[in-house]
Enzyme design. Structure first.
Site, PDB file in Angstrom:
ATOM      1  CG  HIS A 152      -2.068  -0.740   1.187  1.00 23.94           C
ATOM      2  ND1 HIS A 152      -3.196  -0.620   1.626  1.00 23.94           N
ATOM      3  CD2 HIS A 152      -2.180  -2.140   0.340  1.00 23.94           C
ATOM      4  CE1 HIS A 152      -4.137  -1.674   1.398  1.00 23.94           C
ATOM      5  NE2 HIS A 152      -3.629  -2.359   0.547  1.00 23.94           N
ATOM      6  CE1 TYR A 188      -5.163   3.464   9.269  1.00 27.26           C
ATOM      7  CE2 TYR A 188      -5.852   3.121  11.613  1.00 27.26           C
ATOM      8  CZ  TYR A 188      -4.803   2.738  10.729  1.00 27.26           C
ATOM      9  OH  TYR A 188      -3.930   1.823  10.495  1.00 27.26           O
ATOM     10  N   PRO A 208      -4.097  -0.407  19.031  1.00 22.00           N
ATOM     11  CG  PRO A 208      -5.851  -1.707  18.390  1.00 22.00           C
ATOM     12  CD  PRO A 208      -5.414  -1.175  19.685  1.00 22.00           C
ATOM     13  CE  LYS A 223       4.061   2.744  13.485  1.00 16.49           C
ATOM     14  NZ  LYS A 223       4.395   2.132  12.214  1.00 16.49           N
ATOM     15  CE1 TYR A 282      -0.834   3.264   9.582  1.00 10.72           C
ATOM     16  CE2 TYR A 282      -0.137   2.849   7.745  1.00 10.72           C
ATOM     17  CZ  TYR A 282      -0.916   2.667   8.480  1.00 10.72           C
ATOM     18  OH  TYR A 282      -2.246   1.528   8.460  1.00 10.72           O
TER      19      TYR A 282
END
Ligand code: RFL
Ligand code: PHB
Length: 389
Positions: free
Chosen positions: A72, A200, A292, A296, A384
């Site tokens: 991604h 998100y 979550p 990580k 990220y």
């Protein structure tokens, strides 16, 4: 029984460490409380950093991951009105791999016999002894008999509830903790994802996440109160709520289907220090937990064992103990940065029971700042994809 390194726990941390040590010719044995089937049935993380995929490549266990995993180049934050795309590839030059924890674990478990990595499954009453001595050991019961595995070092990779961290005498360790006043209700379903990348969402009703395992398997979550009873959330109600929180674009492309798995997980930030006592070394969830939201948890387990395997290999191959001496400080420095990012994203994206309109406006202002600032996006993107080792 005797070995160089006794590993407690066959989750991602224990299995990766075991393989890395076997690859260097070090004699490692894993002792696991559950059966292999049980370990494989746990539905957990789904996003791998490059530091994690690099380990699978180094082990030569990357064939299925490269064939079936999805790279991604970005992910999305939603604020109830719009999608804010974080183009991680443009911002950092890196991508993340969407490949489930259960698939990573399966690849590691399947390769264990041919690589001489012994895993003792379904070991009962696992206990650690003499961790301050030169001959620490792990005892357990198997088929009604008590066995003792004596080693030079023990790696505590037994997750948050395992016995390793608790074997450190009281008064030596220090705990840092934040428990969040909500959990995530997750659903896994064999339906195509609603979007090609993760979303998100911070909606007035609460957080939601659209994730995936493949082009035909989706993973979604919503923020729920901790005392939520699953019976209150039949599949249709959950799909309806996901459609509201993820917004009209995602809802228009959402395929509904029966849940293969549905469960509520609590959210916690936790760090135990030090990650070493005597000849016991702690790695993964045994030493720290992240909520979550930043994806990580599994990746920190992988970075811990990257450091620990290098230190143990230097000890066994060059009789050099400096890596072992520096392990706890080196691992914790990275842990704290991932804790910070996971805490930040959790605070930014969830509804807290004590939040008023001011806190809500702060979240919306921050999301608007992120939407319009490349500097803010770089900061999110570099965390990220994973900070350097
Ligand atoms: P694990 O995977 O918990 O593995 C520890 C292993 O130790 C075994 N064990 C024992 N063995 C012997 N004797 C005993 N007495 C033992 N007690 C326990 C356990 O059976 C298990 O096999 O820890 P590890 O290897 O450090 O790996 C960490 C990751 O699993 C974890 O960080 C992530 O899965 C966290 N996590 C998530 N992370 C994400 O990045 N994204 C997610 O969506 C996500 N979802 C989750 C999660 C963790 C969850 N837990 C721990 C409840 C969802 C859940 C429900
Ligand atoms: C998941 O797919 O389970 C997942 C993905 C990203 C997260 C958490 C969970 O941040």
């Amino acid at each position: 029984m005797k070995c160089d390194v006794a590993i407690v726990g066959a989750g991602p941390a224990g299995l990766l460490l075991g393989h890395l040590l076997r690859q260097a010719g070090i004699d490692a044995v894993i002792v696991e409380r559950q059966s292999a089937e049980y370990v494989l049935s746990r539905i957990r993380a789904g996003v791998l950093e490059r530091t994690t995929t690099d380990l699978m490549v180094q082990l030569g266990l990357d064939t299925r991951m490269l064939a079936e995993g999805q790279l991604h180049s970005g992910f999305n934050l939603a604020d109830g009105e719009r999608l804010i795309r974080i183009d991680i590839e443009d911002l950092t030059g890196s991508q993340v791999m969407v490949y489930g924890q259960s698939e990573v674990t399966r690849d590691l478990i399947d390769a264990a016999p041919e690589r001489g990595l012994e895993v003792v499954w379904e070991a009962k009453d696992v206990a650690l002894h003499d961790i301050e001595s030169a001959a620490p050991s792990v005892s357990f019961e198997q088929n009604g008999k008590t066995q003792t595995l004596t080693a030079k070092y023990i790696a505590g990779c037994d997750g948050f509830h395992g016995p390793s961290r608790r074997a450190i005498p009281e008064g030596i360790g220090r705990e840092h903790e934040r428990v969040y006043p909500f959990g995530w209700l997750g659903i896994l379903a064999d339906v195509p994802p609603c979007h090609e990348e993760l979303i998100y969402a911070n909606h007035a009703n609460g957080f939601a996440l659209a994730s995936m395992r493949s082009n035909t398997r989706s993973r979604y979550y919503i923020q729920v109160p901790l005392d939520t009873d699953l019976a209150q959330w039949p599949d249709e109600r959950l799909w309806d709520e996901l459609a509201v929180r993820l917004g009209p674009d995602a809802a228009a492309h959402m395929t509904r289907g029966p849940a293969i798995e549905k469960s509520v997980a609590p959210l916690r930030s936790y760090v135990f220090e030090p990650m070493r006592h005597g000849n016991l070394f702690i790695a993964g969830d045994a030493g720290h937990i992240v909520p979550p939201t930043g994806a990580k948890g599994l990746n920190l387990a992988a970075s811990d064992v990257t450091y620990l395997s290098k230190a143990l290999i230097a000890r066994f191959k060059q009789n050099d103990e400096t890596g072992l001496e520096g392990y706890a400080a080196k691992a914790l420095a990275r842990v704290w940065k991932s804790e910070r990012f996971s805490w930040y994203l959790t605070n930014l994206m969830h509804r807290f029971p004590d939040h008023g309109t001011f806190e809500r406006q702060m979240q919306l202002a921050e999301l608007d700042y992120i939407a319009n600032s490349r500097a803010a996006q770089i900061s999110i993107a570099e965390n990220y994809v994973g900070l350097p080792l």
